[in-house]
Design a protein around this motif. Structure first.
Motif, short mmCIF file in Angstrom:
data_model
loop_
_atom_site.label_atom_id
_atom_site.label_comp_id
_atom_site.label_asym_id
_atom_site.label_seq_id
_atom_site.Cartn_x
_atom_site.Cartn_y
_atom_site.Cartn_z
N ASP A 92 48.56 47.44 64.93
CA ASP A 92 49.33 45.97 64.58
C ASP A 92 49.47 45.92 63.58
N ALA A 93 49.65 47.21 62.60
CA ALA A 93 51.42 47.57 61.86
C ALA A 93 52.08 46.90 62.27
N ILE A 94 52.34 45.82 61.24
CA ILE A 94 54.04 45.05 61.03
C ILE A 94 55.29 45.63 61.07
N ASP A 95 54.96 46.90 60.26
CA ASP A 95 56.28 47.45 59.60
C ASP A 95 55.69 48.71 59.39
N TYR A 96 57.01 49.79 58.87
CA TYR A 96 56.59 51.11 58.45
C TYR A 96 57.83 50.99 58.36
N LYS A 99 59.46 57.48 54.66
CA LYS A 99 59.91 57.86 52.78
C LYS A 99 61.31 59.24 53.54
N PRO A 100 62.39 59.48 51.91
CA PRO A 100 62.02 58.48 50.91
C PRO A 100 62.96 57.19 51.22
N PHE A 101 62.14 56.32 51.17
CA PHE A 101 62.65 54.91 51.81
C PHE A 101 63.79 54.08 49.93
N GLY A 102 64.60 53.01 50.50
CA GLY A 102 64.63 52.70 49.41
C GLY A 102 64.07 51.11 48.77
N PHE A 103 64.96 50.48 48.13
CA PHE A 103 64.50 49.35 47.66
C PHE A 103 64.96 48.09 48.67
N GLN A 104 66.05 48.40 49.08
CA GLN A 104 66.80 47.43 50.61
C GLN A 104 65.34 47.33 51.56
N ASP A 105 65.35 49.02 51.96
CA ASP A 105 64.12 48.31 53.56
C ASP A 105 63.44 48.15 53.02
N PHE A 106 62.62 47.85 51.52
CA PHE A 106 60.88 47.67 51.08
C PHE A 106 61.21 46.23 51.31
N LYS A 112 59.39 40.48 56.16
CA LYS A 112 58.26 40.26 57.55
C LYS A 112 57.11 39.81 56.93
N ALA A 113 56.43 40.95 56.49
CA ALA A 113 55.08 40.21 55.92
C ALA A 113 54.97 38.68 54.98
N ARG A 114 56.11 38.44 54.76
CA ARG A 114 56.06 36.87 53.98
C ARG A 114 56.20 35.92 55.17
#
Length: 231
Positions: A92-96, A99-106, A112-114
């Motif tokens: 039940d993770a909400i996202d995945y 790596k390496p990921f940038g700030f835009q993906d973060f 989505k979490a909000r």
């Protein structure tokens, strides 16, 4: 504010997570850890809304760590291995975040979490408090205790260093808070009964704070404690 923790055994990856979290206004980083066992200690004592967890860690990997949690926060996995994505969503993770990921993906994952956090907030008892010119939504379950001052109160919340200080009387706030969850134990204090973990010599202990139980409130408070005492 969404209280979160970050867990990653790689120092550089953990530093990156900390930096990204600090750039998102609605995220509050409570703590960061290099292994899941240390995070477990915090989760046992404090309500956390969101976990950023690396999957591939020694001793206890992120997937097994999340599976072990009884009361799961929102989960966002971070890893360099795309093959773990399916397993991540099975717990039940909400996202995945790969790596390496940038700030835009973060930022997209945080947004989505909000949205999910706000949808769960609507099902939980909340109040609005006005401090200066800002109105803040407060979950009752996050309130530890309230201290009454001369013309305002100080509301102490889990995961927050500074209390909220709305211009409201203790009497008015006491009338607003549900008696099934909150009790006035002193002329100057209201406590969340569900947050009490230790009482010593008629003092309720919240970390470094000691809340006295007043003489006029002692009988009612001790009735509550004794009714839940193991005998």
């Amino acid at each position: 504010m969404i209280n979160c923790i970050a867990i990653d055994d790689e120092p550089l990856a953990l530093t990156q997570l900390e930096g990204y979290i600090s750039r998102v206004s609605f995220l509050n980083l409570v703590a960061s850890y290099k292994d899941a066992f240390e995070a477990m200690k915090l989760l046992a004592t404090q309500k956390i809304d969101l976990l950023f967890v690396d999957v591939n860690m020694p001793d206890l990997n992120g997937l097994d760590f999340v599976r072990s949690l009884v009361d799961k926060p929102l989960i966002i996995f971070t890893t360099a291995y795309p093959e773990y994505a399916v397993d991540g969503f099975k717990v039940d993770a909400i996202d995945y975040l790969l790596k390496p990921f940038g700030f835009q993906d973060f930022q997209k994952a945080a947004d989505k979490a909000r949205r999910m956090f706000e949808s769960t907030m609507s099902d939980e008892e909340t109040i609005f408090v006005k401090c200066d010119s800002k109105v803040t939504l407060v979950r009752l379950s996050n309130i530890k205790y309230v201290e009454g001052m001369s013309e305002y109160v100080r509301i102490f919340l889990e995961g927050e260093d500074k209390p909220l200080m709305p211009l409201i009387s203790m009497k008015k706030l006491e009338e607003t808070l549900p008696t099934s969850q909150f009790m006035r134990v002193h002329r100057s204090y209201i406590v969340n009964l569900r947050k009490i973990t230790e009482v010593s010599r008629l003092r309720i202990i919240f970390g470094n704070a000691y809340i006295p139980v007043g003489d006029n409130y002692k009988e009612k408070f001790m009735e509550y404690i004794n009714s839940r005492m193991m005998k």
